[in-house]
Design a protein around this motif. Structure first.
Motif, PDB file in Angstrom:
ATOM      1  N   VAL A  12     -28.798  42.853  40.638  1.00 10.09           N
ATOM      2  CA  VAL A  12     -29.086  43.607  39.416  1.00 10.09           C
ATOM      3  C   VAL A  12     -29.070  42.741  38.165  1.00 10.09           C
ATOM      4  O   VAL A  12     -29.460  43.203  37.088  1.00 10.09           O
ATOM      5  CB  VAL A  12     -28.102  44.783  39.240  1.00 10.09           C
ATOM      6  N   THR A  13     -28.648  41.487  38.272  1.00  4.92           N
ATOM      7  CA  THR A  13     -28.622  40.592  37.114  1.00  4.92           C
ATOM      8  C   THR A  13     -30.027  40.040  36.873  1.00  4.92           C
ATOM      9  O   THR A  13     -30.601  39.387  37.753  1.00  4.92           O
ATOM     10  CB  THR A  13     -27.630  39.442  37.331  1.00  4.92           C
ATOM     11  N   PRO A  14     -30.618  40.295  35.731  1.00  7.69           N
ATOM     12  CA  PRO A  14     -32.027  39.941  35.496  1.00  7.69           C
ATOM     13  C   PRO A  14     -32.378  38.472  35.684  1.00  7.69           C
ATOM     14  O   PRO A  14     -33.494  38.157  36.095  1.00  7.69           O
ATOM     15  CB  PRO A  14     -32.254  40.380  34.039  1.00  7.69           C
ATOM     16  N   SER A  15     -31.452  37.562  35.396  1.00  4.73           N
ATOM     17  CA  SER A  15     -31.781  36.134  35.470  1.00  4.73           C
ATOM     18  C   SER A  15     -31.637  35.549  36.865  1.00  4.73           C
ATOM     19  O   SER A  15     -31.951  34.369  37.076  1.00  4.73           O
ATOM     20  CB  SER A  15     -30.879  35.342  34.510  1.00  4.73           C
ATOM     21  N   GLU A  40     -38.182  37.705  33.912  1.00  4.93           N
ATOM     22  CA  GLU A  40     -39.591  37.360  33.732  1.00  4.93           C
ATOM     23  C   GLU A  40     -40.454  38.619  33.753  1.00  4.93           C
ATOM     24  O   GLU A  40     -41.426  38.741  33.001  1.00  4.93           O
ATOM     25  CB  GLU A  40     -40.049  36.403  34.835  1.00  4.93           C
ATOM     26  N   ALA A  41     -40.112  39.558  34.635  1.00  7.14           N
ATOM     27  CA  ALA A  41     -40.861  40.820  34.697  1.00  7.14           C
ATOM     28  C   ALA A  41     -40.698  41.610  33.402  1.00  7.14           C
ATOM     29  O   ALA A  41     -41.654  42.238  32.927  1.00  7.14           O
ATOM     30  CB  ALA A  41     -40.387  41.654  35.889  1.00  7.14           C
ATOM     31  N   PHE A  42     -39.493  41.573  32.811  1.00  4.89           N
ATOM     32  CA  PHE A  42     -39.272  42.277  31.533  1.00  4.89           C
ATOM     33  C   PHE A  42     -40.217  41.729  30.467  1.00  4.89           C
ATOM     34  O   PHE A  42     -40.793  42.488  29.682  1.00  4.89           O
ATOM     35  CB  PHE A  42     -37.836  42.091  31.046  1.00  4.89           C
ATOM     36  N   ALA A  43     -40.368  40.403  30.441  1.00  9.52           N
ATOM     37  CA  ALA A  43     -41.249  39.787  29.440  1.00  9.52           C
ATOM     38  C   ALA A  43     -42.696  40.230  29.644  1.00  9.52           C
ATOM     39  O   ALA A  43     -43.419  40.496  28.681  1.00  9.52           O
ATOM     40  CB  ALA A  43     -41.144  38.267  29.524  1.00  9.52           C
ATOM     41  N   TYR A  44     -43.112  40.320  30.893  1.00  9.94           N
ATOM     42  CA  TYR A  44     -44.467  40.792  31.190  1.00  9.94           C
ATOM     43  C   TYR A  44     -44.640  42.239  30.730  1.00  9.94           C
ATOM     44  O   TYR A  44     -45.651  42.589  30.118  1.00  9.94           O
ATOM     45  CB  TYR A  44     -44.738  40.680  32.687  1.00  9.94           C
ATOM     46  N   THR A  93     -22.695  52.251  47.151  1.00 10.87           N
ATOM     47  CA  THR A  93     -22.894  53.620  46.677  1.00 10.87           C
ATOM     48  C   THR A  93     -23.632  53.625  45.351  1.00 10.87           C
ATOM     49  O   THR A  93     -23.757  52.590  44.677  1.00 10.87           O
ATOM     50  CB  THR A  93     -21.551  54.331  46.487  1.00 10.87           C
ATOM     51  N   LYS A  94     -24.099  54.794  44.976  1.00  8.22           N
ATOM     52  CA  LYS A  94     -24.740  54.962  43.684  1.00  8.22           C
ATOM     53  C   LYS A  94     -23.790  54.550  42.569  1.00  8.22           C
ATOM     54  O   LYS A  94     -24.185  53.867  41.608  1.00  8.22           O
ATOM     55  CB  LYS A  94     -25.169  56.412  43.513  1.00  8.22           C
ATOM     56  N   GLU A  95     -22.514  54.954  42.689  1.00 13.22           N
ATOM     57  CA  GLU A  95     -21.519  54.639  41.652  1.00 13.22           C
ATOM     58  C   GLU A  95     -21.288  53.134  41.558  1.00 13.22           C
ATOM     59  O   GLU A  95     -21.146  52.576  40.457  1.00 13.22           O
ATOM     60  CB  GLU A  95     -20.209  55.368  41.948  1.00 13.22           C
ATOM     61  N   GLU A  96     -21.261  52.458  42.710  1.00  7.10           N
ATOM     62  CA  GLU A  96     -21.078  50.999  42.695  1.00  7.10           C
ATOM     63  C   GLU A  96     -22.278  50.308  42.068  1.00  7.10           C
ATOM     64  O   GLU A  96     -22.130  49.311  41.340  1.00  7.10           O
ATOM     65  CB  GLU A  96     -20.847  50.499  44.121  1.00  7.10           C
ATOM     66  N   LEU A  97     -23.457  50.832  42.333  1.00  9.89           N
ATOM     67  CA  LEU A  97     -24.666  50.276  41.716  1.00  9.89           C
ATOM     68  C   LEU A  97     -24.620  50.446  40.204  1.00  9.89           C
ATOM     69  O   LEU A  97     -24.893  49.496  39.445  1.00  9.89           O
ATOM     70  CB  LEU A  97     -25.901  50.961  42.288  1.00  9.89           C
ATOM     71  N   GLN A  98     -24.259  51.618  39.737  1.00  6.39           N
ATOM     72  CA  GLN A  98     -24.186  51.860  38.298  1.00  6.39           C
ATOM     73  C   GLN A  98     -23.131  50.989  37.638  1.00  6.39           C
ATOM     74  O   GLN A  98     -23.336  50.484  36.528  1.00  6.39           O
ATOM     75  CB  GLN A  98     -23.896  53.344  38.044  1.00  6.39           C
ATOM     76  N   SER A  99     -22.027  50.767  38.322  1.00  4.36           N
ATOM     77  CA  SER A  99     -20.971  49.900  37.772  1.00  4.36           C
ATOM     78  C   SER A  99     -21.446  48.464  37.679  1.00  4.36           C
ATOM     79  O   SER A  99     -21.151  47.759  36.694  1.00  4.36           O
ATOM     80  CB  SER A  99     -19.721  49.981  38.656  1.00  4.36           C
ATOM     81  N   ALA A 100     -22.182  48.004  38.695  1.00  5.32           N
ATOM     82  CA  ALA A 100     -22.699  46.633  38.673  1.00  5.32           C
ATOM     83  C   ALA A 100     -23.677  46.447  37.522  1.00  5.32           C
ATOM     84  O   ALA A 100     -23.654  45.419  36.829  1.00  5.32           O
ATOM     85  CB  ALA A 100     -23.374  46.321  40.008  1.00  5.32           C
ATOM     86  N   ILE A 101     -24.525  47.437  37.286  1.00  4.81           N
ATOM     87  CA  ILE A 101     -25.487  47.342  36.181  1.00  4.81           C
ATOM     88  C   ILE A 101     -24.761  47.381  34.840  1.00  4.81           C
ATOM     89  O   ILE A 101     -25.108  46.651  33.904  1.00  4.81           O
ATOM     90  CB  ILE A 101     -26.533  48.466  36.291  1.00  4.81           C
ATOM     91  N   ALA A 102     -23.720  48.213  34.741  1.00  2.09           N
ATOM     92  CA  ALA A 102     -22.939  48.292  33.497  1.00  2.09           C
ATOM     93  C   ALA A 102     -22.264  46.968  33.182  1.00  2.09           C
ATOM     94  O   ALA A 102     -22.011  46.661  32.001  1.00  2.09           O
ATOM     95  CB  ALA A 102     -21.905  49.405  33.606  1.00  2.09           C
ATOM     96  N   ALA A 103     -21.989  46.173  34.213  1.00  3.43           N
ATOM     97  CA  ALA A 103     -21.314  44.883  34.016  1.00  3.43           C
ATOM     98  C   ALA A 103     -22.275  43.760  33.631  1.00  3.43           C
ATOM     99  O   ALA A 103     -21.836  42.653  33.300  1.00  3.43           O
ATOM    100  CB  ALA A 103     -20.555  44.506  35.290  1.00  3.43           C
ATOM    101  N   VAL A 104     -23.567  44.025  33.658  1.00  5.55           N
ATOM    102  CA  VAL A 104     -24.557  43.004  33.299  1.00  5.55           C
ATOM    103  C   VAL A 104     -24.454  42.695  31.810  1.00  5.55           C
ATOM    104  O   VAL A 104     -24.478  43.603  30.974  1.00  5.55           O
ATOM    105  CB  VAL A 104     -25.985  43.483  33.657  1.00  5.55           C
ATOM    106  N   LYS A 105     -24.358  41.434  31.474  1.00  6.99           N
ATOM    107  CA  LYS A 105     -24.227  41.011  30.071  1.00  6.99           C
ATOM    108  C   LYS A 105     -25.566  40.646  29.443  1.00  6.99           C
ATOM    109  O   LYS A 105     -25.654  40.425  28.240  1.00  6.99           O
ATOM    110  CB  LYS A 105     -23.294  39.795  29.983  1.00  6.99           C
ATOM    111  N   GLU A 106     -26.599  40.574  30.254  1.00  6.95           N
ATOM    112  CA  GLU A 106     -27.909  40.195  29.762  1.00  6.95           C
ATOM    113  C   GLU A 106     -28.692  41.411  29.262  1.00  6.95           C
ATOM    114  O   GLU A 106     -28.319  42.558  29.541  1.00  6.95           O
ATOM    115  CB  GLU A 106     -28.709  39.504  30.885  1.00  6.95           C
ATOM    116  N   ARG A 107     -29.749  41.155  28.534  1.00  6.04           N
ATOM    117  CA  ARG A 107     -30.586  42.231  28.017  1.00  6.04           C
ATOM    118  C   ARG A 107     -31.303  42.939  29.161  1.00  6.04           C
ATOM    119  O   ARG A 107     -31.905  42.306  30.042  1.00  6.04           O
ATOM    120  CB  ARG A 107     -31.609  41.662  27.028  1.00  6.04           C
ATOM    121  N   VAL A 108     -31.244  44.271  29.167  1.00  2.21           N
ATOM    122  CA  VAL A 108     -32.003  45.076  30.133  1.00  2.21           C
ATOM    123  C   VAL A 108     -32.766  46.146  29.352  1.00  2.21           C
ATOM    124  O   VAL A 108     -32.306  46.612  28.309  1.00  2.21           O
ATOM    125  CB  VAL A 108     -31.095  45.737  31.192  1.00  2.21           C
ATOM    126  N   PRO A 109     -33.929  46.541  29.820  1.00  4.60           N
ATOM    127  CA  PRO A 109     -34.731  47.533  29.094  1.00  4.60           C
ATOM    128  C   PRO A 109     -34.206  48.948  29.294  1.00  4.60           C
ATOM    129  O   PRO A 109     -33.405  49.224  30.188  1.00  4.60           O
ATOM    130  CB  PRO A 109     -36.117  47.369  29.715  1.00  4.60           C
TER     131      PRO A 109
END
Length: 396
Positions: A12-15, A40-44, A93-109
């Motif tokens: 889930v980490t964009p870089s 890179e996909a975000f930039a596109y 789980t869905k909750e673990e996925l959401q927690s992993a995304i919440a922990a991302v420090k990079e820009r996400v759309p």
């Protein structure tokens, strides 16, 4: 990143660059626009929303951005080269996925978490039917699956349903020599202005993005030369007829499923799509019509390449494979009802039969194999986008 392990956080980490055998595992949007990272996909995606923001047709750029985001995430996860991203997503789980995304420090759309969750939910209940599926059923349900005894369709025998589907795109009279002549002529043509017309018009590009990117890729000189070289390498003679060459002769499996799609299929699609997307007064249309790339000729019928009528032939050939051949009927019928049959290949599509239509037919034929209901071709449920907003069959 080592090939042995891939964490959910990395997925889930964009870089993150996923590597396998020391090389980046790429993914794509519209089949041909490739990326190494989600960043890179975000930039596109940002570039596409800016590109169409002031379009004459008042494009809903927020919706476009979310659609492209979903495509990019799904292509990253449902990799054709590496099962680890999907493995990481499906074993949390869905909750673990959401927690992993919440922990991302990079820009996400906007919508990043929601689209990731949607992809996870879809593939918890889906089977990807393609030739390299880890599931036996997934491989067997691919059109590429070789049929040892052959399959009889419209008066000829083929090695697989893929062989029929690609062969029928060539008129029975078209020869390999004619194909080579077209390719040589096209190698010397500058296609930039022709492509510019397609990519700059939102009414053409947006509903047909895969087709335009397919054309951009395959009209390159190197690619046109490759088609010609492959035809020669296969030992084909100028007088050989393209359709009959793909039918089963004295030797089975003259061409593999891959060769059927990437050589015969892509070459036929190229000719048919150049005809379809050319302006009405473009001499290309007259030349291609002379070689019968103005439609699909099957028996006494002529069907539009991008048409509901041609697309429905997929259901007809599957009736033979899945209803009349007991071993294939058993495979498709025993897949649990709660599992949806899907077909996802690197976010590619198929202009001859759009993937949503293909998938709809695949699930419908399963119901028939179980003895439930009768397959019906319902026009209101089919979407066959055409150039400049044409409905299927217009301009044919």
């Amino acid at each position: 990143m080592g090939a042995e392990e891939l964490s959910l956080q990395a997925v889930v980490t964009p870089s993150t660059v996923v590597e396998k055998n020391g090389k980046p595992v790429r993914f794509a949007i519209h089949g041909f626009i490739e990326f190494k990272t989600l960043a890179e996909a975000f930039a596109y995606i940002d570039g596409e929303t800016r590109r169409w923001k002031n379009a004459r047709g008042n494009v809903d750029t927020e919706r476009l951005a979310r659609e492209l985001l979903r495509r990019g995430i799904e292509s990253r996860v449902i990799s054709m080269e590496d099962e680890r991203p999907l493995d990481a997503l499906m074993t949390h789980t869905k909750e673990e996925l959401q927690s992993a995304i919440a922990a991302v420090k990079e820009r996400v759309p906007a919508g990043y978490s929601e689209e990731f969750v949607a992809v996870q939910e879809k593939w918890k209940h889906s089977l990807n039917c393609w030739s390299a599926s880890p599931s036996i059923a997934g491989r067997v349900l691919s059109n590429w699956y070789p049929i040892a005894e052959g399959i009889r369709l419209h008066g000829a025998t083929y090695d697989s349903t893929e062989h029929f589907w690609q062969a029928v795109k060539y008129h029975p009279d078209v020869t390999v020599g004619e194909l080579q002549e077209l390719l040589v002529a096209w190698e010397g043509r500058d296609w930039s202005a022709w492509l510019k017309r397609l990519e700059s018009d939102e009414k053409i590009y947006l509903p047909n993005a895969y087709a335009v990117e397919f054309l951009r890729h395959n009209l390159q000189v190197e690619r046109l030369k490759w088609f010609g070289e492959e035809l020669t390498r296969q030992g084909l003679k100028a007088g050989d007829r393209a359709r009959s060459a793909q039918q089963r002769g004295a030797t089975a499996q003259r061409f593999s499923g891959f060769e059927e799609k990437v050589l015969w299929g892509d070459l036929a699609d190229l000719f048919h799509m150049v005809y379809t997307f050319s302006a009405a007064d473009d001499p290309l249309r007259k030349t291609l019509a002379e070689h019968h790339f103005d439609g699909i000729y099957l028996g006494e019928r002529k069907m539009g390449f991008i048409s509901e009528e041609f697309g429905s032939q997929m259901l007809e050939i599957w009736k033979v494979k899945y209803l009349e051949m007991p071993r294939f009927r058993e495979v498709i019928a025993r897949i649990p009802e709660e599992i949806r049959l899907e077909h996802f290949l690197n976010d590619g599509d198929s202009p001859d039969i759009p993937i949503p239509v293909y998938v709809g037919y695949l699930n419908e034929i399963r119901e028939m194999a179980r003895g439930r209901g009768k397959a019906q071709v319902r026009g209101e449920n089919l979407v066959f986008p055409g150039p400049a907003g044409q409905t299927a069959g217009e301009g044919k």
